[in-house]
Every structure is written in structure tokens, then in C-alpha cells.
Design a protein around this motif. Structure first.
Motif, PDB file in Angstrom:
ATOM      1  N   ARG A 193       0.630  -1.275   0.083  1.00 52.92           N
ATOM      2  CA  ARG A 193       0.015  -0.220   0.161  1.00 52.92           C
ATOM      3  C   ARG A 193       0.711   1.221   0.077  1.00 52.92           C
ATOM      4  N   HIS A 194       1.951   1.298   0.716  1.00 57.18           N
ATOM      5  CA  HIS A 194       3.002   2.310   0.679  1.00 57.18           C
ATOM      6  C   HIS A 194       3.557   2.540  -0.647  1.00 57.18           C
ATOM      7  N   MET A 195       3.937   1.263  -1.356  1.00 63.66           N
ATOM      8  CA  MET A 195       4.486   1.407  -2.555  1.00 63.66           C
ATOM      9  C   MET A 195       3.494   2.075  -3.697  1.00 63.66           C
ATOM     10  N   ASP A 196       2.281   1.431  -3.479  1.00 60.97           N
ATOM     11  CA  ASP A 196       1.118   2.074  -4.294  1.00 60.97           C
ATOM     12  C   ASP A 196       0.938   3.490  -4.142  1.00 60.97           C
ATOM     13  N   GLY A 235       3.989  14.280  -9.337  1.00 64.64           N
ATOM     14  CA  GLY A 235       5.190  15.098  -9.055  1.00 64.64           C
ATOM     15  C   GLY A 235       5.515  15.427  -7.699  1.00 64.64           C
ATOM     16  N   ASP A 236       4.884  14.642  -6.751  1.00 66.05           N
ATOM     17  CA  ASP A 236       5.131  15.018  -5.247  1.00 66.05           C
ATOM     18  C   ASP A 236       6.376  14.181  -4.710  1.00 66.05           C
ATOM     19  N   ILE A 237       7.370  14.450  -5.186  1.00 67.33           N
ATOM     20  CA  ILE A 237       8.647  13.620  -4.951  1.00 67.33           C
ATOM     21  C   ILE A 237       8.991  13.394  -3.473  1.00 67.33           C
ATOM     22  N   SER A 238       8.829  14.615  -2.931  1.00 63.91           N
ATOM     23  CA  SER A 238       9.171  14.292  -1.366  1.00 63.91           C
ATOM     24  C   SER A 238       8.467  13.425  -0.608  1.00 63.91           C
ATOM     25  N   GLN A 239       7.085  13.515  -0.986  1.00 64.29           N
ATOM     26  CA  GLN A 239       6.101  12.594  -0.400  1.00 64.29           C
ATOM     27  C   GLN A 239       6.228  11.175  -0.946  1.00 64.29           C
ATOM     28  N   ALA A 240       6.575  11.015  -2.110  1.00 68.00           N
ATOM     29  CA  ALA A 240       6.742   9.713  -2.686  1.00 68.00           C
ATOM     30  C   ALA A 240       8.057   9.233  -2.113  1.00 68.00           C
ATOM     31  N   LEU A 241       9.065   9.724  -1.796  1.00 66.79           N
ATOM     32  CA  LEU A 241      10.033   9.246  -1.212  1.00 66.79           C
ATOM     33  C   LEU A 241       9.830   8.852   0.176  1.00 66.79           C
ATOM     34  N   ALA A 242       8.928   9.663   1.087  1.00 69.33           N
ATOM     35  CA  ALA A 242       8.422   9.333   2.374  1.00 69.33           C
ATOM     36  C   ALA A 242       7.777   7.907   2.253  1.00 69.33           C
ATOM     37  N   GLN A 243       7.044   7.716   1.271  1.00 68.89           N
ATOM     38  CA  GLN A 243       6.269   6.624   1.280  1.00 68.89           C
ATOM     39  C   GLN A 243       7.111   5.146   0.872  1.00 68.89           C
ATOM     40  N   VAL A 244       8.172   5.395   0.020  1.00 67.88           N
ATOM     41  CA  VAL A 244       8.848   4.251  -0.183  1.00 67.88           C
ATOM     42  C   VAL A 244       9.614   3.976   1.193  1.00 67.88           C
ATOM     43  N   GLU A 268      10.597   8.896 -11.824  1.00 64.51           N
ATOM     44  CA  GLU A 268      10.969  10.305 -11.435  1.00 64.51           C
ATOM     45  C   GLU A 268      11.813  10.277 -10.341  1.00 64.51           C
ATOM     46  N   LEU A 269      11.753   9.146  -9.534  1.00 62.95           N
ATOM     47  CA  LEU A 269      12.468   9.225  -8.379  1.00 62.95           C
ATOM     48  C   LEU A 269      14.119   8.643  -8.429  1.00 62.95           C
ATOM     49  N   GLN A 270      14.124   7.864  -9.452  1.00 63.47           N
ATOM     50  CA  GLN A 270      15.680   7.143  -9.785  1.00 63.47           C
ATOM     51  C   GLN A 270      16.863   8.095  -9.639  1.00 63.47           C
ATOM     52  N   ASP A 271      16.661   9.354  -9.870  1.00 65.43           N
ATOM     53  CA  ASP A 271      17.953  10.400  -9.682  1.00 65.43           C
ATOM     54  C   ASP A 271      17.975  10.942  -8.471  1.00 65.43           C
ATOM     55  N   GLU A 272      16.802  10.891  -7.583  1.00 66.39           N
ATOM     56  CA  GLU A 272      16.794  11.403  -6.462  1.00 66.39           C
ATOM     57  C   GLU A 272      17.954  10.872  -5.411  1.00 66.39           C
ATOM     58  N   LYS A 314      18.460   7.085  -3.838  1.00 64.81           N
ATOM     59  CA  LYS A 314      19.691   6.155  -3.839  1.00 64.81           C
ATOM     60  C   LYS A 314      20.013   5.826  -2.765  1.00 64.81           C
ATOM     61  N   GLU A 315      20.142   6.544  -1.740  1.00 66.50           N
ATOM     62  CA  GLU A 315      20.760   6.416  -0.336  1.00 66.50           C
ATOM     63  C   GLU A 315      19.503   5.134   0.341  1.00 66.50           C
ATOM     64  N   LEU A 316      18.362   5.379   0.005  1.00 63.59           N
ATOM     65  CA  LEU A 316      17.420   4.340   0.631  1.00 63.59           C
ATOM     66  C   LEU A 316      17.708   2.874   0.137  1.00 63.59           C
ATOM     67  N   LEU A 317      18.050   2.951  -1.256  1.00 65.69           N
ATOM     68  CA  LEU A 317      18.307   1.533  -1.884  1.00 65.69           C
ATOM     69  C   LEU A 317      19.591   1.026  -1.252  1.00 65.69           C
ATOM     70  N   GLU A 318      20.425   1.831  -1.347  1.00 65.09           N
ATOM     71  CA  GLU A 318      21.665   1.472  -0.504  1.00 65.09           C
ATOM     72  C   GLU A 318      21.533   0.895   0.975  1.00 65.09           C
TER      73      GLU A 318
END
Length: 64
Positions: free
Chosen positions: A5-8, A17-26, A48-52, A56-60
């Protein structure tokens, strides 16, 4: 907790285009155990998140 649900929600926010909130949900999904790395990397709705830096820090943090 249903981490998908968070990923959805992250996908919806990223497309809107709400990148900051999208990152928060990821981040919330990963904190709660979401681990589908391939889907995170290949999902067109998350493109849209791939270059943020935060993305990248979260994936690492969770996958290295």
C-alpha cells in the motif's frame, strides 16, 4: 502491515510530481519490510525518483 500500500501510494505521488512525499512512502514501505528491489528499480511510475539522492540512499541502506 501491508507494505505494498505504501508503494502504491508512492507511485501515485511520484506520477503526480510530489517527489518528497513519494520518497517518504518508499521509505515507510522499506522500513516495514518491502523488499521487491526489481520492482522498485523497473517500475515506470517510480522513474521520477531514480535520480533523487534520497532514493539512492534508501536503496543502498536496504539492499546493499
Amino acid at each position: 502491515a501491508d507494505t505494498s500500500r505504501h508503494m502504491d501510494y508512492a507511485m501515485l505521488l511520484a506520477v503526480q510530481g510530489d517527489i518528497s512525499q513519494a520518497l517518504a512512502q518508499v521509505e515507510r514501505a522499506l522500513e516495514r519490510g518491502y523488499r521487491d528491489y526489481c520492482w522498485i528499480k523497473m517500475n515506470p511510475d517510480l522513474a521520477e525518483l531514480q535520480d533523487e539522492l534520497r532514493f539512492k540512499e534508501l536503496l543502498e541502506q536496504y539492499f546493499d
